[in-house]
Design a protein around this motif. Structure first.
Motif, PDB file in Angstrom:
ATOM      1  N   ASP A 142       0.874  -1.251   0.020  1.00 25.91           N
ATOM      2  CA  ASP A 142      -0.066  -0.054   0.125  1.00 25.91           C
ATOM      3  C   ASP A 142       0.843   1.388  -0.175  1.00 25.91           C
ATOM      4  N   ALA A 143       2.089   1.241   0.920  1.00 25.39           N
ATOM      5  CA  ALA A 143       2.888   2.387   0.656  1.00 25.39           C
ATOM      6  C   ALA A 143       3.568   2.709  -0.476  1.00 25.39           C
ATOM      7  N   LEU A 144       3.754   1.490  -1.287  1.00 26.28           N
ATOM      8  CA  LEU A 144       4.486   1.616  -2.726  1.00 26.28           C
ATOM      9  C   LEU A 144       3.333   1.804  -3.747  1.00 26.28           C
ATOM     10  N   GLY A 145       2.177   1.690  -3.673  1.00 25.37           N
ATOM     11  CA  GLY A 145       1.083   1.831  -4.531  1.00 25.37           C
ATOM     12  C   GLY A 145       1.027   0.550  -5.530  1.00 25.37           C
ATOM     13  N   VAL A 146       1.556  -0.533  -4.821  1.00 25.29           N
ATOM     14  CA  VAL A 146       1.563  -1.660  -5.451  1.00 25.29           C
ATOM     15  C   VAL A 146       0.401  -2.570  -5.525  1.00 25.29           C
ATOM     16  N   ARG A 147      -0.198  -3.345  -6.337  1.00 24.25           N
ATOM     17  CA  ARG A 147      -1.204  -4.251  -6.134  1.00 24.25           C
ATOM     18  C   ARG A 147      -0.451  -5.645  -6.162  1.00 24.25           C
ATOM     19  N   ARG A 148      -0.722  -6.231  -5.116  1.00 24.35           N
ATOM     20  CA  ARG A 148      -0.132  -7.803  -5.160  1.00 24.35           C
ATOM     21  C   ARG A 148      -1.245  -8.713  -5.730  1.00 24.35           C
ATOM     22  N   VAL A 149      -0.718  -9.713  -6.380  1.00 21.24           N
ATOM     23  CA  VAL A 149      -1.727 -10.778  -6.891  1.00 21.24           C
ATOM     24  C   VAL A 149      -2.083 -11.862  -5.852  1.00 21.24           C
ATOM     25  N   PRO A 150      -3.162 -11.990  -5.423  1.00 18.36           N
ATOM     26  CA  PRO A 150      -3.364 -12.955  -4.440  1.00 18.36           C
ATOM     27  C   PRO A 150      -3.168 -14.125  -4.602  1.00 18.36           C
ATOM     28  N   THR A 151      -2.841 -15.189  -3.722  1.00 21.00           N
ATOM     29  CA  THR A 151      -2.417 -16.497  -4.390  1.00 21.00           C
ATOM     30  C   THR A 151      -3.125 -17.544  -3.324  1.00 21.00           C
ATOM     31  N   ALA A 152      -3.058 -18.757  -3.528  1.00 20.82           N
ATOM     32  CA  ALA A 152      -3.816 -19.814  -2.790  1.00 20.82           C
ATOM     33  C   ALA A 152      -3.076 -19.869  -1.529  1.00 20.82           C
ATOM     34  N   ARG A 153      -1.814 -19.196  -1.064  1.00 18.11           N
ATOM     35  CA  ARG A 153      -1.351 -18.979   0.202  1.00 18.11           C
ATOM     36  C   ARG A 153      -2.346 -18.338   1.305  1.00 18.11           C
ATOM     37  N   LEU A 154      -3.275 -17.688   0.635  1.00 19.00           N
ATOM     38  CA  LEU A 154      -4.085 -16.997   1.675  1.00 19.00           C
ATOM     39  C   LEU A 154      -4.918 -17.907   2.345  1.00 19.00           C
ATOM     40  N   ARG A 155      -5.152 -19.336   2.018  1.00 20.26           N
ATOM     41  CA  ARG A 155      -5.763 -20.162   2.731  1.00 20.26           C
ATOM     42  C   ARG A 155      -5.504 -20.348   3.986  1.00 20.26           C
ATOM     43  N   HIS A 156      -4.061 -20.064   4.210  1.00 20.02           N
ATOM     44  CA  HIS A 156      -3.466 -20.005   5.595  1.00 20.02           C
ATOM     45  C   HIS A 156      -4.001 -19.112   6.716  1.00 20.02           C
ATOM     46  N   VAL A 157      -4.063 -17.949   5.997  1.00 25.06           N
ATOM     47  CA  VAL A 157      -4.425 -16.582   6.761  1.00 25.06           C
ATOM     48  C   VAL A 157      -6.158 -16.727   6.954  1.00 25.06           C
ATOM     49  N   ALA A 158      -6.764 -17.287   5.822  1.00 24.32           N
ATOM     50  CA  ALA A 158      -8.407 -17.320   6.304  1.00 24.32           C
ATOM     51  C   ALA A 158      -8.389 -18.675   7.116  1.00 24.32           C
ATOM     52  N   ARG A 159      -7.605 -19.613   7.306  1.00 19.52           N
ATOM     53  CA  ARG A 159      -7.907 -20.594   8.380  1.00 19.52           C
ATOM     54  C   ARG A 159      -7.697 -20.064   9.836  1.00 19.52           C
ATOM     55  N   ILE A 160      -6.643 -19.176  10.031  1.00 18.56           N
ATOM     56  CA  ILE A 160      -6.425 -18.555  11.116  1.00 18.56           C
ATOM     57  C   ILE A 160      -7.441 -17.686  11.465  1.00 18.56           C
ATOM     58  N   GLY A 161      -7.930 -16.896  10.529  1.00 19.30           N
ATOM     59  CA  GLY A 161      -8.906 -15.883  10.965  1.00 19.30           C
ATOM     60  C   GLY A 161     -10.532 -16.544  11.478  1.00 19.30           C
ATOM     61  N   VAL A 162     -10.948 -17.633  10.724  1.00 21.94           N
ATOM     62  CA  VAL A 162     -12.000 -18.479  11.168  1.00 21.94           C
ATOM     63  C   VAL A 162     -11.701 -19.145  12.670  1.00 21.94           C
ATOM     64  N   ARG A 163     -10.522 -19.658  12.902  1.00 23.36           N
ATOM     65  CA  ARG A 163     -10.238 -20.030  14.211  1.00 23.36           C
ATOM     66  C   ARG A 163     -10.043 -19.257  15.204  1.00 23.36           C
ATOM     67  N   ALA A 164      -9.650 -18.111  14.839  1.00 25.79           N
ATOM     68  CA  ALA A 164      -9.697 -16.803  15.946  1.00 25.79           C
ATOM     69  C   ALA A 164     -10.910 -16.179  16.354  1.00 25.79           C
TER      70      ALA A 164
END
Length: 258
Positions: A142-164
């Motif tokens: 966000d600071a650099l004004g760059v848009r990152r392409v989301p990947t399947a690695r987000l599954r780990h983030v989502a799982r933690i969010g659900v469990r928390a």
């Protein structure tokens, strides 16, 4: 999991590896934190995770220091690292990532290692490091004004969010909802759905996986995300969700308010 953590760090490394000193000093959405603060924090936390895996006594000393200044130790750690020359900070972060990756691969998968919250097995430790690397990487992007392409690695983030879910309520002094929620998230490539919880649950959340991950890491305001809640408890959760330990902080303001 370990390969995904390495890939997440490498992607962030590509963003910062060629930055100028002026770029390292750019402000990020986290108040008072530059890009250097973001990388310094990741390095500091990687070091803590490494000590947790390899030297319980040294990690215990870190916890004692944190207890002396519970409201400021995170900022102080980031400030110390951010004061380094960018090349030195980058080198230390890279070396720390490599050391942590090796320790995770060698650690027993069944042992619970100490942490600032409940003890964690290595898989949970790796998932937590990936989540934090991705979240702070979002601040850098966000600071650099760059848009990152989301990947399947987000599954780990989502799982933690659900469990928390229950933790997010507890840290705000709220009672935990009764029963499980159904969470259905569209994968980043649009080719499938990541589902959590019983299919027949009355309380439900659905939407893009990227948006859910931005929500639970508090990198975007709910008003700017395409998430839908069914049921009052699920709706309340979208206001309180967080995937990380500690105070929630103010979070991001809606785009219209910025």
């Amino acid at each position: 999991m370990f390969a995904d953590l390495g890939a997440e760090g490498a992607e962030l490394d590509q963003l910062v590896g060629g930055l100028t000193a002026a770029d390292w000093a750019r402000a990020t959405p986290a108040p008072g934190w530059t890009i250097a603060h973001q990388i310094a924090h990741l390095h500091w936390t990687d070091r803590a995770a490494l000590l947790s895996l390899t030297d319980a006594d040294a990690f215990g000393a870190l916890v004692e220091e944190a207890l002396k200044a519970p409201d400021s130790f995170v900022d102080e750690g980031a400030e110390e690292g951010a004061a380094l020359a960018p090349a030195e900070l980058l080198a230390r972060w890279r070396a720390g990532r490599a050391a942590l990756g090796a320790a995770l691969a060698q650690a027993s998968p069944d042992v619970r290692f100490p942490w600032y919250g409940p003890p964690m097995k290595v898989a949970s430790t790796a998932g937590a490091r990936l989540m934090e690397t991705w979240a702070h990487g979002q601040d850098v992007a966000d600071a650099l004004g760059v848009r990152r392409v989301p990947t399947a690695r987000l599954r780990h983030v989502a799982r933690i969010g659900v469990r928390a879910r229950d933790y997010a309520h507890a840290v705000r002094g709220l009672p935990s909802p009764v029963g499980e929620f159904r969470v259905e998230l569209t994968a980043p490539d649009g080719a499938g759905v990541w589902a959590y919880g019983p299919p027949g649950a009355e309380q439900r959340v659905s939407g893009p996986a990227l948006d859910f991950c931005l929500l639970v890491t508090r990198r975007a305001h709910r008003a700017d995300l395409a998430l839908t809640a069914t049921g009052p408890d699920a709706d309340r959760w979208l206001d309180t969700a967080q995937a990380f330990a500690g105070p929630a902080g103010p979070g991001r303001a809606p785009r219209d308010a910025q």
